[in-house]
Design an enzyme around this catalytic site. Structure first.
Site, mmCIF file in Angstrom:
data_model
loop_
_atom_site.group_PDB
_atom_site.id
_atom_site.type_symbol
_atom_site.label_atom_id
_atom_site.label_comp_id
_atom_site.label_asym_id
_atom_site.label_seq_id
_atom_site.Cartn_x
_atom_site.Cartn_y
_atom_site.Cartn_z
ATOM 1 N N GLU A 235 -7.959 89.605 81.890
ATOM 2 C CA GLU A 235 -7.026 91.292 81.192
ATOM 3 C C GLU A 235 -6.317 90.884 81.626
ATOM 4 O OE1 GLU A 235 -6.812 92.151 78.426
ATOM 5 O OE2 GLU A 235 -9.234 93.286 78.251
ATOM 6 N N ASP A 314 -10.113 92.237 73.583
ATOM 7 C CA ASP A 314 -9.814 93.304 73.329
ATOM 8 C C ASP A 314 -10.017 93.049 71.489
ATOM 9 O OD1 ASP A 314 -7.635 92.160 73.116
ATOM 10 O OD2 ASP A 314 -6.215 93.632 73.987
HETATM 11 O O1 AHR Z 1 -5.752 88.945 79.184
HETATM 12 C C1 AHR Z 1 -5.175 88.510 77.865
HETATM 13 C C2 AHR Z 1 -5.716 89.536 76.654
HETATM 14 O O2 AHR Z 1 -4.950 90.873 76.886
HETATM 15 C C3 AHR Z 1 -7.204 89.592 76.885
HETATM 16 O O3 AHR Z 1 -7.258 89.329 76.798
HETATM 17 C C4 AHR Z 1 -6.828 91.097 76.275
HETATM 18 O O4 AHR Z 1 -7.932 91.415 75.931
HETATM 19 C C5 AHR Z 1 -4.951 91.493 76.204
HETATM 20 O O5 AHR Z 1 -4.789 91.702 74.934
#
Ligand code: AHR
Length: 530
Positions: A235, A314
Site C-alpha cells: 500500500e 483502491d
Molecule cells: O501501493 C500501490 C497502490 O497505491 C495500491 O495498490 C493502491 O491502493 C494505491 O493507489
C-alpha cells in the site's frame, strides 16, 4: 533438560517434521500411481495451510474436485461453473467451449478451492477506479498437463475481489502467497496484484495491503533493467526492498512466458520476494530482509484480510496481466515448501498451443492490412499516438512503424462470426471506433467496447480484397480517408462518407505481418482474445 532447551528442541523437531513433510510431498510429485501433492497439499504439510486457492487451469489440492470458475455468456446471460476433468486434475475447457459456442463469455467468479469459500467475484468500483469487468473467458488458451485450458487475461478495468476473506492475515499476522503469471503481458500502470487488500475498496494507509505485484511500474527508483519485476504491494508503494528501490542488480525482471512469483511476510519485520520460470528450474530470491521502517506503517503491518486479483487496493485498475493459478497461506511458508511448490508447477508443463500461421483471418493469426486504392497501395493500417491511420511501410521502415502496422486477429469481441484486431505491440489494445473514427484503445470489457471493436469480414466491396463492416453500424465499413481511418457509409453526412473511391477505400489486402510474432520479446504466441 531446562524448559528453554526443551522448547528449542521441540521447535527444531517441528521444523524437521515440516521439512520432512515437504520432502515427502515433493517426492510424491510425479510418482506413478500416487496422487500428486499439489501446491496446497505441500503448504499444508509444511504447517502453513492455504487459506485461499484460485486457478482457472487446475486443482491446487490433489483431492479437489469442485468448480474452478464460473462463466457468463453474452447471448442469454446464463452462467456455468467450469470444473475439472478429474479430481486433482485440469480444467474442463471443453465444457466452456460448448457453452460459449457462437457467443462470448466472461469469467464472473474464480472459486476458492479451500473450504473457506474465499471466492473472487468481479470487483466493484473503488476510490481509484470504476467498476471492473470480468476477463474474456477464452482469451488465453494454454496447455497444462497436456490439456488445453484457459488462463485469465486482464486488460485494464478488469479485476476480482473478495471482501473480508476468511482466515487471511490481519493486523501483522504472518502469511505467504504465490501466483503463476506471464512475463509477456504486463504494463506500467497500477497495479496487477494478487493478495491481501483492504476491506473498503480504498487506500486506508501504509501496510494495509500485502500483495504480489507483477509489472513494470517502478514505484521507487532505481529498478534494474526493463522488468517486469515481482514486487510487494504494501500500500502506497510497490517494494523491492525495505527501502522500496531494488537492491538486487541481478533482478532485471522476468520475461518468461510463464512466471512463478512469490511473496511472504511475517507481518512484523521481514518479507521476501522470489520469482522463477514456471516451466523450468527453481526460484530466485529477489529480496529477503526487513520490512520498510523508513516510512511509517509497514513494520508491523496492518493487513485487512480481503483478497484482490488484477487491481490495486483502491481499485487502481489501469494494469494488464495474466493469471493461471495462485494461493495464499496462513503463516510464512518455508523455503523448502516454496521450492516444492515451484517443482509442482514446473511438472504441470505450462505451454502454448501451436502457433497459428499468419497472414489470414483465423483467430491468433498475425497480419498487416494494405490499402487497395490506386493512390495508396504502399500504405498500411497502423496506430500512431493512439489514432488509427495509414502509413507507407516498406522493408526498410523503422521497427516501430512495422510493429504499429501489425495486428493480431482475434475472434470478434462481440461476435465469434466476426473479428477484432489486437495491437501487436500494445497487447490488450484493440482497433475500435468512436464517433465513427478508429483508434487503438485498451479493452475496458464493456459491451460498447466489444461492439465498437468488432468487424465482420466480407468480400471486398471493390471486387478485390476484404471489407470489414462495423458490428454495431453494419452499413459502415473500415475506410481510409485522408490517411485517417473511419467507419464510413457509401454516401452520408460526413466528409469521410464520400462516395468517390468509397469501394476501393473500404477494400483491404490481408497480408503477412510486418512484424511476425517471434520478433518481439516475450516468447511464443499463445494469447487469443475472443
Ligand atoms: O501501493 C500501490 C497502490 O497505491 C495500491 O495498490 C493502491 O491502493 C494505491 O493507489
Amino acid at each position: 533438560m531446562t524448559l528453554r532447551s526443551r522448547l528449542r528442541h521441540m521447535r527444531s523437531a517441528r521444523r524437521l517434521a515440516g521439512t520432512a513433510a515437504v520432502l515427502i510431498a515433493a517426492v510424491m510429485v510425479g510418482m506413478p500411481g500416487t496422487a500428486r501433492a499439489a501446491p496446497c497439499d505441500t503448504y499444508g504439510s509444511a504447517g502453513t495451510p492455504c487459506v485461499a486457492a484460485h486457478s482457472t487451469t487446475r486443482a491446487l489440492f490433489a483431492s479437489y474436485n469442485g468448480p474452478l470458475y464460473q462463466v457468463r455468456r453474452a447471448s442469454d446471460s446464463t452462467t456455468l461453473d467450469i470444473g475439472l476433468l478429474s479430481a486433482g486434475g485440469f480444467a474442463n475447457a471443453a465444457a466452456q467451449d460448448a457453452f460459449c459456442n457462437n457467443t462470448t463469455c466472461v469469467i464472473t467468479i474464480i472459486f476458492d478451492q479451500t473450504s473457506r469459500h474465499n471466492d473472487l467475484p468481479i470487483e466493484p468500483a473503488g476510490t481509484a477506479g470504476p467498476a471492473n469487468s470480468g476477463v474474456p473467458a477464452d482469451a488465453l488458451p494454454v496447455t497444462a498437463g497436456g490439456h488445453i485450458v484457459y488462463g485469465a487475461s486482464f486488460s485494464g478495468r478488469m479485476g476480482y475481489r473478495h471482501t473480508a476473506a476468511s482466515g487471511v492475515a490481519r493486523n501483522g499476522q504472518p502469511e505467504g502467497m504465490y501466483m503463476v503469471t506471464s512475463g509477456t503481458h504486463f504494463n506500467n500502470r497500477c497495479c496487477f496484484d494478487y493478495g491481501n487488500v483492504e476491506v473498503p475498496i480504498a487506500d486506508t494507509g501504509n501496510g494495509h495491503m500485502d500483495a504480489i505485484y507483477f509489472g513494470t511500474l517502478c514505484w521507487f527508483a532505481p529498478c534494474n533493467g526493463a522488468g517486469p519485476w515481482v514486487m510487494a504491494d504494501l500500500e502506497n508503494g510497490l517494494f523491492q526492498s525495505n527501502d522500496g528501490f531494488s537492491k538486487n542488480a541481478a533482478n532485471t525482471g522476468n520475461r518468461a512466458p510463464y512466471v512463478t512469483a512469490t511473496l511472504k511476510n511475517n507481518g512484523q519485520n521481514f518479507f521476501a520476494l522470489k520469482d522463477g520460470n514456471a516451466t523450468s528450474g527453481g526460484l530466485a530470491t529477489r529480496y529477503s530482509g526487513a520490512l520498510p521502517t523508513s516510512r511509517p506503517g509497514y513494520s508491523p503491518m496492518h493487513q485487512e484480510g480481503s483478497i484482490v486479483l488484477g487491481t490495486g487496493g483502491d481499485n487502481s485498475n489501469g494494469s494488464i496481466g495474466s493469471f493461471f493459478e495462485g494461493a495464499m497461506t496462513a503463516g510464512v511458508p518455508s523455503d523448502a515448501a516454496e521450492s516444492s511448490v515451484q517443482a509442482n508447477i514446473v511438472a504441470v508443463g505450462y505451454g502454448g498451443p501451436s502457433p497459428v500461421p499468419g497472414g489470414n483471418l483465423n483467430p491468433g493469426s498475425t497480419i498487416s492490412l494494405r490499402a487497395t486504392t490506386a493512390c495508396c497501395t504502399t500504405r498500411f493500417i497502423r496506430h500512431q499516438n493512439g489514432n488509427a491511420v495509414t502509413s507507407v511501410i516498406t522493408a526498410t521502415s523503422p521497427a516501430l512503424d512495422k510493429d504499429d502496422g501489425t495486428w493480431i486477429v482475434r475472434r470478434g469481441l462481440a461476435s465469434s462470426a466476426c473479428v477484432s484486431f489486437e495491437s501487436r505491440n500494445f497487447p490488450g489494445d484493440f482497433l475500435r471506433h468512436q464517433n465513427f473514427q478508429l483508434f487503438r484503445q485498451p479493452s475496458d470489457g464493456s459491451a460498447l467496447f466489444r461492439a465498437d471493436a468488432t468487424f465482420c469480414q466480407q468480400a471486398g466491396r471493390s471486387g478485390q480484397g476484404t471489407s470489414f463492416a462495423s458490428f454495431n453500424f453494419p452499413t459502415r465499413f473500415i475506410r481510409h480517408f485522408n490517411n485517417t481511418l473511419f467507419i464510413a457509409s457509401n454516401g452520408g453526412p460526413n466528409p469521410f462518407d464520400a462516395t468517390a473511391a468509397w469501394a476501393a477505400d473500404v477494400s483491404w489486402n490481408i497480408i503477412a505481418p510486418w512484424t511476425p510474432w517471434r520478433l518481439l520479446a516475450g516468447g511464443p504466441l499463445f494469447r487469443r482474445i475472443g
